[in-house]
Design a protein around this motif. Structure first.
Motif, PDB file in Angstrom:
ATOM      1  N   PHE A 141      -7.407  12.177  -2.275  1.00 50.27           N
ATOM      2  CA  PHE A 141      -6.678  11.397  -2.888  1.00 50.27           C
ATOM      3  C   PHE A 141      -5.453  12.098  -3.345  1.00 50.27           C
TER       4      PHE A 141
ATOM      5  N   THR B 272       0.959   5.309   0.081  1.00 48.59           N
ATOM      6  CA  THR B 272       0.388   6.597   0.417  1.00 48.59           C
ATOM      7  C   THR B 272       0.690   7.694   0.175  1.00 48.59           C
TER       8      THR B 272
ATOM      9  N   THR C  53       0.790  -1.158   0.089  1.00 47.69           N
ATOM     10  CA  THR C  53       0.192  -0.025  -0.027  1.00 47.69           C
ATOM     11  C   THR C  53       0.795   1.237   0.024  1.00 47.69           C
TER      12      THR C  53
ATOM     13  N   ASN D   1      -2.140  16.137  -1.481  1.00 46.01           N
ATOM     14  CA  ASN D   1      -1.212  15.168  -2.137  1.00 46.01           C
ATOM     15  C   ASN D   1      -0.966  15.755  -3.540  1.00 46.01           C
TER      16      ASN D   1
ATOM     17  N   VAL E 132     -11.279   1.190   3.048  1.00 43.66           N
ATOM     18  CA  VAL E 132     -10.166   0.226   3.172  1.00 43.66           C
ATOM     19  C   VAL E 132     -10.255  -1.184   3.213  1.00 43.66           C
TER      20      VAL E 132
ATOM     21  N   ALA F  63      -3.064   5.088  -2.470  1.00 41.28           N
ATOM     22  CA  ALA F  63      -3.988   5.782  -1.538  1.00 41.28           C
ATOM     23  C   ALA F  63      -3.409   7.166  -1.274  1.00 41.28           C
ATOM     24  N   GLY F  64      -4.296   7.953  -0.894  1.00 43.92           N
ATOM     25  CA  GLY F  64      -3.739   9.404  -0.190  1.00 43.92           C
ATOM     26  C   GLY F  64      -3.980   9.644   1.110  1.00 43.92           C
ATOM     27  N   ALA F  65      -3.072  10.299   1.897  1.00 45.11           N
ATOM     28  CA  ALA F  65      -3.193  10.724   3.291  1.00 45.11           C
ATOM     29  C   ALA F  65      -4.135  12.034   3.349  1.00 45.11           C
TER      30      ALA F  65
ATOM     31  N   ASN G 254       1.896  11.343   0.556  1.00 46.47           N
ATOM     32  CA  ASN G 254       1.804  11.954   1.890  1.00 46.47           C
ATOM     33  C   ASN G 254       2.296  13.418   2.043  1.00 46.47           C
TER      34      ASN G 254
END
Length: 261
Positions: free
Chosen positions: A62, A19, A17, A27, A190, A56-58, A21
């Motif tokens: 996204f 992410t 995964t 992002n 998730v 994915a995105g924090a 960040n």
């Protein structure tokens, strides 16, 4: 700016995964973010422990596309812009050419090059509140490079509607357009994506790599050429140990044991 990594990576059960960040910028794809993603995908290409990748995105989104503040700070310099867009194009192609399926896990917004990221992934799962757009036309900068991935994912008139209006579409519309595979409540995003990744990771990694490469190559061919190419792919695939094991397991009514060869 912080010293936190621009891309976080977590591996579990054959699934990596990644992410994005930079939550404070939703992002945005800065030059640094693009280079970090390129390095990460290069590492994943040769990592035999990884069978599926989730992107994915924090934070609240996204990906909001290119970093417009960084572009302006560089005074739109030609050399900088050329390098930035070259890195972006290389990243999108790295996703397509990665010999492992890539799933976008989308929440919040995915706009401009963020929508391009979603379209470049093999599969995409979106939260119900997710929104998508190619809004460059609204600021005088047509989303020409996002158009490449978008127009290869959805019907021409739907792609042109997004590109010419620059308006947001909701997750249900993205599903109807074919930009995403599933829309789920945010609380289930998730888990749903993990379950999808897990089902795919249970397959033969060799077969996944063969199939992904063949999918993207054949769709650029005419019908006769595509059948000639895929006939050869299937014949070579049938020589693999995993194909022999899979057929034997099916006939013996047991679970297969993949070796990746």
């Amino acid at each position: 700016m912080t010293d936190d990594p621009l891309v976080l990576r977590h591996d579990a059960d054959g699934v990596a995964t990644l992410t994005l960040n930079r939550p404070e910028t939703r992002n945005a794809l800065s030059g640094g973010m693009l280079r970090a993603l390129l390095a990460t995908f290069a590492a994943l290409a040769g990592d035999e422990t990884v069978r599926v990748v989730v992107l994915a995105g924090a934070g609240p989104a996204f990906c909001a596309g290119h970093d417009l503040k960084e572009l302006r700070a560089a005074d739109y310099a030609g050399a900088y812009v050329d390098a930035l867009f070259a890195d972006c194009a290389q990243l999108m192609q790295a996703i397509v050419h990665l010999p492992k399926p890539v799933i976008a896990r989308v929440h919040g917004i995915a706009t401009a090059a963020g929508a391009q990221l979603v379209a470049s992934c093999d599969l995409a799962v979106a939260a119900e509140e997710a929104r998508f757009a190619t809004p460059g036309v609204n600021i005088g900068l047509f989303c020409s490079t996002p158009m490449v991935a978008l127009s290869r994912n959805i019907a021409p008139k739907q792609a042109m509607e997004m590109l010419l209006t620059g308006e947001m579409i909701d997750a249900a519309t993205a599903l109807r357009f074919g930009l995403v595979n599933a829309v789920v409540p945010a609380a289930e995003l998730v888990a749903h994506t993990a379950a999808l990744a897990g089902r795919i990771a249970a397959k033969s990694p060799l077969t996944l790599a063969i199939g992904k490469e063949a999918f993207y190559r054949q769709r650029e061919m005419d019908l006769a050429e595509a059948y000639a190419y895929t006939r050869g792919v299937m014949a070579r695939n049938l020589e693999a140990e995993d194909a022999h094991e899979g057929i034997a397991a099916f006939l013996d009514k047991r679970a297969p044991s993949w070796c990746g060869r």
